[in-house]
Motif scaffolding. Sequence first.
Motif, PDB file in Angstrom:
ATOM      1  N   GLY A 102       0.858  -1.186   0.000  1.00 49.95           N
ATOM      2  CA  GLY A 102       0.000   0.000   0.000  1.00 49.95           C
ATOM      3  C   GLY A 102       0.887   1.227   0.000  1.00 49.95           C
ATOM      4  N   SER A 103       0.440   2.299  -0.652  1.00 50.40           N
ATOM      5  CA  SER A 103       1.335   3.465  -0.732  1.00 50.40           C
ATOM      6  C   SER A 103       1.545   4.118   0.631  1.00 50.40           C
ATOM      7  N   LYS A 104       0.581   3.965   1.537  1.00 52.52           N
ATOM      8  CA  LYS A 104       0.748   4.557   2.873  1.00 52.52           C
ATOM      9  C   LYS A 104       1.988   3.988   3.564  1.00 52.52           C
ATOM     10  N   GLU A 105       2.233   2.700   3.331  1.00 53.15           N
ATOM     11  CA  GLU A 105       3.423   2.067   3.928  1.00 53.15           C
ATOM     12  C   GLU A 105       4.683   2.819   3.500  1.00 53.15           C
ATOM     13  N   ALA A 127      -4.086  18.499   4.745  1.00 50.61           N
ATOM     14  CA  ALA A 127      -3.429  17.362   4.094  1.00 50.61           C
ATOM     15  C   ALA A 127      -3.772  16.044   4.788  1.00 50.61           C
ATOM     16  N   TYR A 128      -3.517  14.984   4.060  1.00 51.37           N
ATOM     17  CA  TYR A 128      -3.499  13.612   4.582  1.00 51.37           C
ATOM     18  C   TYR A 128      -2.556  13.639   5.795  1.00 51.37           C
ATOM     19  N   PRO A 129      -3.002  13.231   6.977  1.00 49.96           N
ATOM     20  CA  PRO A 129      -2.212  13.454   8.195  1.00 49.96           C
ATOM     21  C   PRO A 129      -0.866  12.712   8.254  1.00 49.96           C
ATOM     22  N   ASN A 177      -6.090  16.100  -5.014  1.00 46.47           N
ATOM     23  CA  ASN A 177      -5.867  16.288  -3.586  1.00 46.47           C
ATOM     24  C   ASN A 177      -6.974  15.728  -2.691  1.00 46.47           C
ATOM     25  N   ASN A 178      -6.536  15.035  -1.675  1.00 49.37           N
ATOM     26  CA  ASN A 178      -7.369  14.680  -0.537  1.00 49.37           C
ATOM     27  C   ASN A 178      -6.971  15.628   0.590  1.00 49.37           C
ATOM     28  N   PRO A 179      -7.834  16.400   1.204  1.00 51.25           N
ATOM     29  CA  PRO A 179      -9.300  16.328   1.176  1.00 51.25           C
ATOM     30  C   PRO A 179      -9.999  17.309   0.236  1.00 51.25           C
ATOM     31  N   SER A 205       5.658  13.281  -4.105  1.00 50.10           N
ATOM     32  CA  SER A 205       4.372  13.460  -4.780  1.00 50.10           C
ATOM     33  C   SER A 205       3.474  12.255  -4.525  1.00 50.10           C
ATOM     34  N   ASP A 206       2.322  12.510  -3.937  1.00 50.50           N
ATOM     35  CA  ASP A 206       1.356  11.446  -3.618  1.00 50.50           C
ATOM     36  C   ASP A 206       0.273  11.461  -4.700  1.00 50.50           C
ATOM     37  N   LEU A 207       0.294  10.422  -5.550  1.00 49.64           N
ATOM     38  CA  LEU A 207      -0.566  10.384  -6.744  1.00 49.64           C
ATOM     39  C   LEU A 207      -1.671   9.318  -6.601  1.00 49.64           C
ATOM     40  N   ALA A 208      -2.216   9.190  -5.397  1.00 42.85           N
ATOM     41  CA  ALA A 208      -3.192   8.124  -5.145  1.00 42.85           C
ATOM     42  C   ALA A 208      -4.452   8.247  -6.002  1.00 42.85           C
ATOM     43  N   TYR A 209      -4.778   9.479  -6.449  1.00 44.89           N
ATOM     44  CA  TYR A 209      -6.074   9.701  -7.115  1.00 44.89           C
ATOM     45  C   TYR A 209      -5.954   9.996  -8.602  1.00 44.89           C
ATOM     46  N   SER A 210      -4.843   9.614  -9.236  1.00 43.51           N
ATOM     47  CA  SER A 210      -4.631  10.009 -10.634  1.00 43.51           C
ATOM     48  C   SER A 210      -5.718   9.495 -11.568  1.00 43.51           C
ATOM     49  N   TYR A 236       2.360   5.872  -6.113  1.00 43.57           N
ATOM     50  CA  TYR A 236       1.176   5.488  -6.871  1.00 43.57           C
ATOM     51  C   TYR A 236       0.523   4.317  -6.151  1.00 43.57           C
ATOM     52  N   SER A 237      -0.794   4.280  -6.162  1.00 47.80           N
ATOM     53  CA  SER A 237      -1.516   3.254  -5.416  1.00 47.80           C
ATOM     54  C   SER A 237      -2.589   2.615  -6.270  1.00 47.80           C
ATOM     55  N   LEU A 238      -2.797   1.323  -6.099  1.00 42.08           N
ATOM     56  CA  LEU A 238      -3.902   0.654  -6.789  1.00 42.08           C
ATOM     57  C   LEU A 238      -5.204   0.757  -5.991  1.00 42.08           C
ATOM     58  N   SER A 239      -5.090   1.263  -4.765  1.00 41.02           N
ATOM     59  CA  SER A 239      -6.220   1.219  -3.829  1.00 41.02           C
ATOM     60  C   SER A 239      -7.488   1.862  -4.378  1.00 41.02           C
ATOM     61  N   LYS A 240      -7.382   3.089  -4.859  1.00 43.24           N
ATOM     62  CA  LYS A 240      -8.579   3.835  -5.261  1.00 43.24           C
ATOM     63  C   LYS A 240      -8.969   3.505  -6.699  1.00 43.24           C
ATOM     64  N   THR A 241      -7.949   3.270  -7.558  1.00 44.83           N
ATOM     65  CA  THR A 241      -8.219   3.028  -8.977  1.00 44.83           C
ATOM     66  C   THR A 241      -9.012   1.741  -9.200  1.00 44.83           C
ATOM     67  N   TRP A 247      -6.306  -4.724  -0.246  1.00 41.35           N
ATOM     68  CA  TRP A 247      -5.309  -5.661  -0.761  1.00 41.35           C
ATOM     69  C   TRP A 247      -3.885  -5.265  -0.396  1.00 41.35           C
ATOM     70  N   ARG A 248      -3.668  -3.965  -0.236  1.00 37.95           N
ATOM     71  CA  ARG A 248      -2.367  -3.399   0.167  1.00 37.95           C
ATOM     72  C   ARG A 248      -1.285  -3.578  -0.887  1.00 37.95           C
ATOM     73  N   ILE A 249      -1.386  -2.792  -1.942  1.00 36.28           N
ATOM     74  CA  ILE A 249      -0.269  -2.725  -2.892  1.00 36.28           C
ATOM     75  C   ILE A 249      -0.205  -1.341  -3.532  1.00 36.28           C
TER      76      ILE A 249
HETATM   77  C1  LIG Z   1      -6.096   6.714   0.006  1.00 32.05           C
HETATM   78  C2  LIG Z   1      -4.860   7.528   0.011  1.00 32.05           C
HETATM   79  C3  LIG Z   1      -3.621   6.922  -0.205  1.00 32.05           C
HETATM   80  C4  LIG Z   1      -3.520   5.451  -0.562  1.00 32.05           C
HETATM   81  O1  LIG Z   1      -3.246   4.659   0.486  1.00 32.05           O
HETATM   82  P1  LIG Z   1      -2.892   3.122   0.255  1.00 32.05           P
HETATM   83  O2  LIG Z   1      -1.985   2.841   1.377  1.00 32.05           O
HETATM   84  O3  LIG Z   1      -2.215   2.971  -1.079  1.00 32.05           O
HETATM   85  O4  LIG Z   1      -4.174   2.365   0.326  1.00 32.05           O
HETATM   86  C5  LIG Z   1      -2.482   7.710  -0.215  1.00 32.05           C
HETATM   87  N1  LIG Z   1      -2.574   9.042  -0.066  1.00 32.05           N
HETATM   88  C6  LIG Z   1      -3.745   9.651   0.115  1.00 32.05           C
HETATM   89  C7  LIG Z   1      -3.791  11.125   0.226  1.00 32.05           C
HETATM   90  C8  LIG Z   1      -4.920   8.913   0.167  1.00 32.05           C
HETATM   91  O5  LIG Z   1      -6.088   9.537   0.376  1.00 32.05           O
END
Ligand SMILES: *Cc1c(COP(=O)(O)O)cnc(C)c1O
Length: 388
Positions: A102-105, A127-129, A177-179, A205-210, A236-241, A247-249
């Motif tokens: 997961g990209s958060k890791e 920002a994302y905390p 951007n989140n939020p 650069s956090d591109l989770a929402y591309s 880059y994250s597969l989570s949102k796409t 699944w955590r990748i």
């Molecule tokens: C959801 C989100 C992520 C993605 O997190 P994962 O660990 O990949 O699930 C990353 N950055 C932001 C800002 C998010 O909102």
Amino acid sequence: MKIEAAERVQKIPPYIFAHIDKLKREARERGVDLVDFGIGDPDLPTPPHIIEALGAGAARPEHHRYPAYEGSLPTRQAAADFYARRFGVALDPKSEVLTLIGSKEGIAHLPLAITNRGDLALVPDPAYPVYATTTRFVDGEVYRFRLDADHEFLPDLDGIPAEVAARAKLIYINYPNNPTGGVATLDDLARIDAFARRHDLIVVSDLAYSEMYFEEAPPPSYLQLPGAKERCIEFYSLSKTYNMTGWRIGFALGNPTLVAALGKIKTNFDSGVFGAVQEAAVAAMSGDQTCVAQMRAIYRERRDLLVAALRRKGLSLRAPKATFYVFAKVPGAIGSMDFTVRLLQEAGIVVTPGIGFGDGGEGFVRFALSVPAERIREAVARLEKFAL
Ligand SMILES: *Cc1c(COP(=O)(O)O)cnc(C)c1O
């Protein structure tokens, strides 16, 4: 007294959402039917072809042993191929791509890899905390710069004092951007890049929402900028796409020195992503992308429903061009937390108060569109009756 948490744990700010969680629990116990826009987690299932790849991979004994911490080469190649197709960015899968749990890791471990005690990180507000919390874990310093609604939630770089900019080591950016739902064009990123070059900053650069966007032009990657690889590490994250938060990748991509530093930290913390999940990720990134277009259509319908209703109610907001967040201005002088509590208790609607993302989020609440259309209609009906 030795049986106590370390100072870095004690210094974590109190969990601002705990109060809302408690109110939610109490409301549910009273039988209140809550419509929950609080959760930034897709409600839709992972597409079937990705689940099938997981099943096939799970049966392979080679995946029952420790996986390589950096991810298999085919997985990293698939991420590099995705970047080439989607962004026109060339990446060496061996030195410029790292697989993450997961990209958060990766985002959370990054300060251990690149931030020394006292190093200054520029962090958006709101920002994302995770960016600020984990910088503080390694005794890094944090300077928050504002993202203002009046500036399309783009960084106010001129507002950063010269001595702060000169002393900074890195800057975090997150577009889409989140939020706030703010989007940066390639020109906007180029302006940030000019600032980063002037001050010799690392760009995170956090591109989770591309891929969660609603305009003709898809959002760019920072790595599209000429020479960006000299200073940028992108997540880059597969989570949102692909609806794969469970699944955590994800991936870290870009500057090989920064990617290698993060990789070195990871060898000391984990053993990589389950091989079957990596195979599923390859199926997701390399397969038919129709599911992603369908996901966008679903969020667009939800966005339009909610945005129209909030506007009828007189709330000031921008319809997000990307992400599944609607960041709406709280009416009147009430704080974002108080407004959130009122919405919950008087209308059974759960949102996230902007203050949870930093002082810069005060005056706003965030609606996550992880709610089916018929439940949004229910929320809209309740909003019509809600006295602002
Ligand atoms: C959801 C989100 C992520 C993605 O997190 P994962 O660990 O990949 O699930 C990353 N950055 C932001 C800002 C998010 O909102």
